[in-house]
Design a protein around this motif. Structure first.
Motif, PDB file in Angstrom:
ATOM      1  N   ARG A  65     162.027  56.832  54.493  1.00 50.05           N
ATOM      2  CA  ARG A  65     160.681  57.043  53.967  1.00 50.05           C
ATOM      3  C   ARG A  65     159.963  55.708  53.989  1.00 50.05           C
ATOM      4  N   ALA A  66     158.929  55.613  54.818  1.00 46.48           N
ATOM      5  CA  ALA A  66     158.203  54.356  55.001  1.00 46.48           C
ATOM      6  C   ALA A  66     156.792  54.466  54.445  1.00 46.48           C
ATOM      7  N   CYS A  67     156.338  53.395  53.812  1.00 46.91           N
ATOM      8  CA  CYS A  67     154.954  53.292  53.329  1.00 46.91           C
ATOM      9  C   CYS A  67     154.208  52.269  54.177  1.00 46.91           C
ATOM     10  N   VAL A  68     153.005  52.620  54.574  1.00 44.19           N
ATOM     11  CA  VAL A  68     152.161  51.737  55.383  1.00 44.19           C
ATOM     12  C   VAL A  68     150.896  51.426  54.585  1.00 44.19           C
ATOM     13  N   LEU A  69     150.680  50.146  54.330  1.00 42.77           N
ATOM     14  CA  LEU A  69     149.510  49.705  53.566  1.00 42.77           C
ATOM     15  C   LEU A  69     148.410  49.284  54.525  1.00 42.77           C
ATOM     16  N   GLN A  70     147.255  49.919  54.412  1.00 42.91           N
ATOM     17  CA  GLN A  70     146.080  49.555  55.205  1.00 42.91           C
ATOM     18  C   GLN A  70     145.101  48.844  54.275  1.00 42.91           C
ATOM     19  N   THR A  71     144.768  47.598  54.598  1.00 47.76           N
ATOM     20  CA  THR A  71     143.971  46.779  53.683  1.00 47.76           C
ATOM     21  C   THR A  71     142.615  46.410  54.277  1.00 47.76           C
ATOM     22  N   ASP A  72     141.676  46.085  53.381  1.00 45.74           N
ATOM     23  CA  ASP A  72     140.368  45.551  53.769  1.00 45.74           C
ATOM     24  C   ASP A  72     140.165  44.219  53.052  1.00 45.74           C
ATOM     25  N   PRO A  73     140.693  43.132  53.629  1.00 49.11           N
ATOM     26  CA  PRO A  73     140.594  41.817  52.967  1.00 49.11           C
ATOM     27  C   PRO A  73     139.182  41.268  52.918  1.00 49.11           C
ATOM     28  N   THR A  74     138.238  41.891  53.643  1.00 48.87           N
ATOM     29  CA  THR A  74     136.868  41.391  53.633  1.00 48.87           C
ATOM     30  C   THR A  74     136.150  41.755  52.335  1.00 48.87           C
ATOM     31  N   ARG A  75     136.780  42.542  51.480  1.00 51.96           N
ATOM     32  CA  ARG A  75     136.122  42.975  50.244  1.00 51.96           C
ATOM     33  C   ARG A  75     136.180  41.925  49.139  1.00 51.96           C
ATOM     34  N   GLY A  76     137.020  40.907  49.290  1.00 50.88           N
ATOM     35  CA  GLY A  76     137.109  39.911  48.224  1.00 50.88           C
ATOM     36  C   GLY A  76     138.046  38.781  48.567  1.00 50.88           C
ATOM     37  N   GLU A  77     138.317  37.946  47.589  1.00 54.83           N
ATOM     38  CA  GLU A  77     139.268  36.854  47.749  1.00 54.83           C
ATOM     39  C   GLU A  77     140.696  37.391  47.665  1.00 54.83           C
TER      40      GLU A  77
END
Length: 361
Positions: A65-77
């Motif tokens: 069972r794998a979890c994949v994190l999709q991030t938006d680092p442009t939203r903050g520090e």
């Protein structure tokens, strides 16, 4: 007279049918065990029962069972970005059922600015990387799994800077560091190519047992890769060099941390703002892994990508997991929206069990 002719034809037909039935039974009695010669219906029932018995005897594969994190680092520090990721992981941990997560994969430089210069990259490697790796330790302990995070890294001995993926285990110990081998034009402004090339590493991941008896730790051979690694070296090598695909032979997983974009920095604004096409993006990744497709022991490709826009360039998202063991690769999970998310998928480990791949033609 007509009635007599019809009666004669009926008699002849009955004799032919009876003789064929006798011939079929005699042939069956010679070719199959006595218990199967009683008739075609009985024979078929026993045949399918035997097939079912053999399927039941085939060991069922372990499942990751794998979890994949999709991030938006442009939203903050970095601190803000890590806080949002913390909320996603905590929610997953609260919803976690017995059976457990075995892997958490995060994007390339997934919590900070992607476009760097030497000074900003060194600051990111010295200040931000420590926070990111500490967060990975927390996430791994919280979920009870291995976690892979992307960040800028400084070699303490040489001072060289690398675009890296660090893996920690469920105890929070660092068990692997991979440095990007094929640098993108944006990386070349600050990063050094990885010294070791593509590496295969064995990780002891938590999996659900194929026999249904809970979970266990299993050795899984993984190849780490970062974004441009899937492309020909510097876009100069031939398309069919397939450097990553060839390096990943013999692995069960390709752990692909990415900051994939929909345009090149030198493209015009119209091209940079073109809507992201999920099918087009994923099809390109699959095409770059072509030598692996359809092999019974081909890896499963797991990708965590960024979203958002930086310097007018969109990060495509399209995080996914793809089973390459079939002639028509199977999409196990795909994130089609451009939002931050934590997605889960179930990945069968080991070679493909069934030999019949006709349905994929």
């Amino acid at each position: 007279l007509l009635l007599v002719v019809l009666l004669l034809l009926l008699v002849v037909l009955l004799l032919v049918v009876r003789s064929r039935a006798r011939w079929s039974n005699a042939r069956a009695s010679r070719c199959v065990p006595e218990s199967m010669a009683a008739g075609p219906v009985h024979f078929c029932a026993l045949y399918w029962n035997e097939c079912a018995r053999r399927r039941d005897m085939t060991p069922r594969p372990d499942v990751l069972r794998a979890c994949v994190l999709q991030t938006d680092p442009t939203r903050g520090e970095v601190d803000e970005n890590l806080a949002r990721a913390t909320a996603l992981v905590a929610r997953a941990a609260n919803q976690e059922a017995e059976g457990g997560i075995g892997l958490l994969l995060c994007p390339e430089i997934g919590f900070g600015r992607y476009t760097l210069r030497v000074e900003s990259a060194r600051r990111a490697a010295r200040e931000e990387a420590r926070k990111i790796v500490e967060w990975a330790r927390w996430a791994a302990r919280t979920l009870g799994c291995h976690a892979c995070v992307g960040h800028a890294r400084e070699d303490e001995r040489t001072g060289e800077l690398f675009n890296s993926q660090t893996t920690v285990d469920a105890r929070g110990d660092v068990v692997g560091v991979y440095d990007k081998t094929h640098l993108y034009v944006t990386d070349e402004a600050w990063a050094t190519e990885g010294r070791s090339g593509f590496e295969r590493r064995v990780l002891r991941l938590r999996v659900s047992r194929g026999d249904g008896e809970g979970t266990r730790e299993r050795e899984v051979t993984c190849t780490s890769a970062i974004c441009m690694d899937i492309n020909p070296y510097k876009f100069e090598n031939p398309w069919d060099a397939y450097e990553l695909a060839n390096a990943a032979r013999g692995s069960e997983l390709i752990l692909f941390s990415s900051a994939w974009t929909s345009a090149h920095p030198e493209d015009d604004l119209e091209t940079k703002r073109k809507p992201v096409n999920f099918e087009e993006t994923v099809s390109y990744w699959v095409a770059r892994l072509d030598p692996l497709i359809g092999a019974r022991d081909a890896p499963r490709f797991v990708c965590a990508n960024r979203v958002g826009a930086e310097n007018d360039i969109q990060f495509t998202g399209c995080s996914c997991a793809i089973d390459l063991r079939y002639r028509r690769p199977r999409l196990l999970m795909g994130v089609r929206d451009g939002a931050e998310s934590l997605s889960t998928c179930y990945i069968e480990l080991g070679p493909r069990v069934d030999d019949d791949d006709d349905e994929d033609e």
